[in-house]
Design a protein around this motif. Structure first.
Motif, short mmCIF file in Angstrom:
data_model
loop_
_atom_site.label_atom_id
_atom_site.label_comp_id
_atom_site.label_asym_id
_atom_site.label_seq_id
_atom_site.Cartn_x
_atom_site.Cartn_y
_atom_site.Cartn_z
N LEU A 1 60.65 57.53 18.61
CA LEU A 1 61.80 57.39 19.50
C LEU A 1 62.33 55.96 19.49
O LEU A 1 63.55 55.73 19.50
N GLY A 2 61.44 54.97 19.48
CA GLY A 2 61.86 53.57 19.45
C GLY A 2 62.60 53.23 18.17
O GLY A 2 63.62 52.53 18.20
N ALA B 1 66.57 52.05 17.86
CA ALA B 1 66.95 50.79 17.22
C ALA B 1 68.00 51.01 16.14
O ALA B 1 68.96 50.25 16.01
N VAL B 2 67.84 52.07 15.35
CA VAL B 2 68.82 52.38 14.31
C VAL B 2 70.17 52.74 14.93
O VAL B 2 71.22 52.29 14.46
N ALA C 1 51.02 60.88 21.50
CA ALA C 1 51.99 60.22 22.39
C ALA C 1 52.47 58.90 21.79
O ALA C 1 53.66 58.57 21.84
N ILE C 2 51.56 58.13 21.20
CA ILE C 2 51.93 56.85 20.58
C ILE C 2 52.86 57.09 19.40
O ILE C 2 53.87 56.39 19.23
N ALA C 3 52.55 58.08 18.57
CA ALA C 3 53.40 58.39 17.41
C ALA C 3 54.79 58.81 17.85
O ALA C 3 55.80 58.39 17.26
#
Length: 351
Positions: free
Chosen positions: A181-182, A186-187, A174-176
């Motif tokens: 996604l973050g 941002a890109v 889940a963290i990965a």
């Protein structure tokens, strides 16, 4: 600062190699390993080295086939020497050999680095696909052998605990996913600003060149010959590992399926981002042979002899190729300098 970071990075990778080698040798009888190494029939190793040379020649020809559809037509020996210099560099600078061989080819044949690098990317993708196919075949043929080894020797009774408590694994996944996604968001938000950045524009141009080389495989004139050289290269890799069994009494009776397993997991070890696969290769091969009932001492002796002989061959062939490339590169610069002088003379000559 960048040089310091590079030094730290390579020091860490070297430490990983040393740690894995220590792990492979830990608690073993070194004198017994020495006896296995000294008692090996090295004529079988000579045969595997001869096959290796043929494999390198074939791999260089395949790389030349990939480059030609891009519009560049380097000489075979320039391609071969650049490739061997890259393999030599990988023994010292993990994964930098791919870039170095493209740089050498640019100096000797004028092929742009990004184009050559694109063909190398495609080459690596093909190798990964072949490796996954070999992994699937190996597990299919000897699944019970490896499953018993993993549950009894690796997990040592902890399999049931891991099966009951999957929470840590799910949290890590889940963290990965959230981080991915973050980063993507941002890109996307800053895409217009990035397009105005000179460094980003250069990076885009470089990527386009890489893609040109990567998709060159779609324009191959003789795809059958390309597939033949791919098959031949991996067949040579297999024979190198299988025939080396006959060099040791302890591995002499191992079958062809064991050879396939050593090839597959040994290749995974060689793919690790450490200098020359030192450490990961030895641990992987030792573990595979242990699964087939070979002692740790005999397994590490086999890995040391096979890896050591192949490393010496790369040093020899790579050293010769480095010298040949430097001579060719020096002649090219000299010819270019003479051409520039001649051009300047024509410009300043009075009418």
């Amino acid at each position: 600062m960048k040089q310091v970071l590079n030094i730290v990075k390579y020091a860490l990778l070297l430490s990983v190699s040393g740690l894995l080698m220590w792990y492979a040798l830990q608690g073993q009888d070194l004198s017994r390993i020495g006896q296995y190494v000294r008692g090996a029939n090295y004529w079988w190793l000579v045969l595997t080295l001869g096959l290796s040379v043929m494999g390198y020649f074939s791999r260089a020809y395949r790389w030349k086939m990939q480059i030609e559809p891009t519009g560049y037509h380097p000489r075979y020996w320039d391609v071969y020497h650049a490739m061997m210099v890259g393999y030599l560099a990988n023994l010292v600078l993990p994964r930098m050999g791919e870039v170095i061989r493209c740089s050498v080819l640019r100096r000797t044949s004028g092929v742009p680095v990004q184009v050559a690098l694109g063909t190398v990317v495609t080459e690596r993708v093909i190798d990964v696909l072949v490796l996954f196919g070999l992994l699937g075949t190996t597990l299919l043929l000897d699944f019970s052998t490896f499953w018993s080894f993993v549950t009894e020797k690796v997990l040592a009774g902890r399999y049931d605990d891991l099966a009951r408590n999957r929470t840590p694994l799910l949290v890590a996944l889940a963290i990965a996913l959230l981080l991915l996604l973050g980063l993507s968001y941002a890109v996307f938000r800053n895409l217009e600003r990035l397009r105005q950045n000179a460094l980003f524009s250069k990076a885009v141009g470089f990527v386009k060149g890489v893609l040109t080389g990567a998709f060159s495989i779609l324009k191959l004139e003789n795809k059958g010959l390309f597939l033949f050289h791919t098959f031949f290269t991996w067949a040579v890799y297999y024979l190198m590992d299988y025939l080396a069994f006959f060099a040791f009494p302890e591995t002499y009776d191992l079958g062809m399926r064991a050879g396939l397993a050593v090839l597959t997991f040994g290749a995974l070890g060689m793919a690790a981002p450490v200098a020359g696969g030192i450490g990961p290769f030895h641990v992987m091969v030792q573990s595979v042979l242990l699964a087939y009932g070979i002692s740790k001492e005999a397994g590490i002796a086999y890995a040391l002899v096979v890896h050591g002989s192949q490393t010496l061959l790369v040093v020899l062939m790579g050293g010769i190729s480095f010298a040949a490339s430097m001579v060719k590169s020096g002649k090219g610069h000299k010819r270019q300098a003479l051409a520039d002088v001649a051009l300047e003379t024509e410009v300043v000559r009075p009418q």
